[in-house]
Design a protein around this motif. Structure first.
Motif, PDB file in Angstrom:
ATOM      1  N   LYS A  30     -10.559 -18.039 -25.753  1.00 59.59           N
ATOM      2  CA  LYS A  30     -11.956 -18.031 -25.338  1.00 59.59           C
ATOM      3  C   LYS A  30     -12.079 -17.354 -23.981  1.00 59.59           C
ATOM      4  O   LYS A  30     -11.127 -17.284 -23.212  1.00 59.59           O
ATOM      5  CB  LYS A  30     -12.490 -19.470 -25.256  1.00 59.59           C
ATOM      6  N   ILE A  31     -13.272 -16.877 -23.685  1.00 64.95           N
ATOM      7  CA  ILE A  31     -13.509 -16.235 -22.400  1.00 64.95           C
ATOM      8  C   ILE A  31     -13.354 -17.268 -21.286  1.00 64.95           C
ATOM      9  O   ILE A  31     -13.968 -18.336 -21.316  1.00 64.95           O
ATOM     10  CB  ILE A  31     -14.920 -15.614 -22.351  1.00 64.95           C
ATOM     11  N   SER A  32     -12.534 -16.947 -20.301  1.00 61.98           N
ATOM     12  CA  SER A  32     -12.259 -17.881 -19.210  1.00 61.98           C
ATOM     13  C   SER A  32     -12.865 -17.370 -17.906  1.00 61.98           C
ATOM     14  O   SER A  32     -13.336 -16.230 -17.824  1.00 61.98           O
ATOM     15  CB  SER A  32     -10.747 -18.045 -19.035  1.00 61.98           C
ATOM     16  N   ALA A  33     -12.827 -18.226 -16.890  1.00 63.38           N
ATOM     17  CA  ALA A  33     -13.307 -17.823 -15.567  1.00 63.38           C
ATOM     18  C   ALA A  33     -12.480 -16.667 -15.029  1.00 63.38           C
ATOM     19  O   ALA A  33     -12.999 -15.784 -14.327  1.00 63.38           O
ATOM     20  CB  ALA A  33     -13.246 -19.016 -14.615  1.00 63.38           C
ATOM     21  N   LYS A  34     -11.188 -16.651 -15.380  1.00 61.84           N
ATOM     22  CA  LYS A  34     -10.317 -15.560 -14.943  1.00 61.84           C
ATOM     23  C   LYS A  34     -10.773 -14.237 -15.563  1.00 61.84           C
ATOM     24  O   LYS A  34     -10.766 -13.195 -14.888  1.00 61.84           O
ATOM     25  CB  LYS A  34      -8.869 -15.861 -15.341  1.00 61.84           C
ATOM     26  N   ASP A  35     -11.168 -14.278 -16.838  1.00 63.84           N
ATOM     27  CA  ASP A  35     -11.655 -13.071 -17.502  1.00 63.84           C
ATOM     28  C   ASP A  35     -12.914 -12.547 -16.813  1.00 63.84           C
ATOM     29  O   ASP A  35     -13.080 -11.336 -16.600  1.00 63.84           O
ATOM     30  CB  ASP A  35     -11.968 -13.354 -18.976  1.00 63.84           C
ATOM     31  N   ILE A  36     -13.815 -13.465 -16.471  1.00 63.09           N
ATOM     32  CA  ILE A  36     -15.051 -13.063 -15.794  1.00 63.09           C
ATOM     33  C   ILE A  36     -14.726 -12.506 -14.407  1.00 63.09           C
ATOM     34  O   ILE A  36     -15.346 -11.536 -13.947  1.00 63.09           O
ATOM     35  CB  ILE A  36     -16.023 -14.256 -15.692  1.00 63.09           C
ATOM     36  N   GLY A  37     -13.722 -13.107 -13.763  1.00 60.94           N
ATOM     37  CA  GLY A  37     -13.285 -12.587 -12.467  1.00 60.94           C
ATOM     38  C   GLY A  37     -12.780 -11.163 -12.578  1.00 60.94           C
ATOM     39  O   GLY A  37     -13.002 -10.339 -11.673  1.00 60.94           O
ATOM     40  N   GLU A  38     -12.105 -10.844 -13.704  1.00 63.95           N
ATOM     41  CA  GLU A  38     -11.626  -9.484 -13.922  1.00 63.95           C
ATOM     42  C   GLU A  38     -12.791  -8.503 -14.033  1.00 63.95           C
ATOM     43  O   GLU A  38     -12.682  -7.347 -13.613  1.00 63.95           O
ATOM     44  CB  GLU A  38     -10.770  -9.421 -15.191  1.00 63.95           C
TER      45      GLU A  38
END
Length: 252
Positions: free
Chosen positions: A40-48
């Protein structure tokens, strides 16, 4: 009142056609990844996402394009009616014609960008946005002549696809395919809150004090954000981007 009823009927017909024609996509995810519990989309992905230059600029461009659209659509008719010598017929013609040109722009300019590149097309688009309110301001004492109508329509033909080119094309080509809808959502959220809600409200307050011309100046300021974003955008059309990278290597 009558045009609003017609718009409602058209919207209902389109909704019915979409319900009848559109089918659920049963194909597998094109990038061979399924949205399972462990990806699932994570906060780390959004940070990227926020480490991607075109995404940051895409947020600025979305604020600019939505702010421009809402400011101009909110105050252009009032400006034409109260600050210019435009007749009722000319006012209606300019509003209707600009809408048609904006629709055509979403077909023509993205297609042109397929050949000449996203960045130059978006820059030209942003200049078109800047010219739209400027035409109204410059020709406010001569609005019934043909020239302001022609220039106003041309500016919308060039600039009407700013939102599509900025967010759906350039940002969409700049981020991980798994994060495209998240990227769209963030851009649109920022655009609607800052450009679509705060922008017209502040423009209205300023216009109440200094005149409707200032509302159009706000529209130009939002168009300037799009131009700023376009200048610093990285090219995303593969062939053009590859050529630019080759030139950079040669120069180094």
């Amino acid at each position: 009142r009558s045009p609003l009823i017609v718009i409602g009927i058209i919207g209902s017909v389109i909704a019915l056609l979409l319900g009848l024609i559109l089918k659920t996509n049963k194909l597998e995810n094109p990038i061979k990844q399924k949205h399972e519990e462990n990806n699932k989309i994570s906060a780390k992905d959004i940070g990227e996402l926020f480490k991607t230059r075109n995404f940051i600029l895409g947020i600025i461009g979305a604020v600019g394009s939505i702010g421009f659209t809402l400011c101009l659509s909110t105050y252009a008719a009032a400006f034409l009616a109260n600050e210019t010598n435009a007749s009722t017929g000319r006012l209606s013609l300019m509003i209707a014609a600009s809408g048609i040109m904006g629709m055509l722009s979403n077909i023509v300019l993205p297609a042109i960008s397929d050949r000449f590149g996203r960045k130059p097309s978006y820059m030209i688009c942003s200049i078109g946005l800047l010219l739209s309110p400027l035409v109204l301001i410059v020709f406010k004492s001569n609005m019934n002549s043909s020239l302001p109508l022609i220039l106003y329509c041309l500016s919308f033909l060039v600039g009407g696809c700013a939102m599509s080119l900025n967010t759906y094309v350039i940002v969409g080509e700049s981020v991980n395919p798994m994060l495209i809808t998240t990227a769209y959502s963030i851009c649109l959220c920022a655009g609607e809150i800052i450009g679509g809600t705060i922008g017209p409200a502040v423009a209205g307050v300023v216009a109440n004090k200094y005149g409707l011309t200032m509302a159009l100046v706000f529209a130009m300021a939002f168009a300037g954000l799009c131009l700023l974003a376009s200048v610093f955008m990285k090219e995303t059309l593969k062939e053009t981007a590859t050529k630019e990278q080759e030139k950079d290597v040669v120069n180094e």
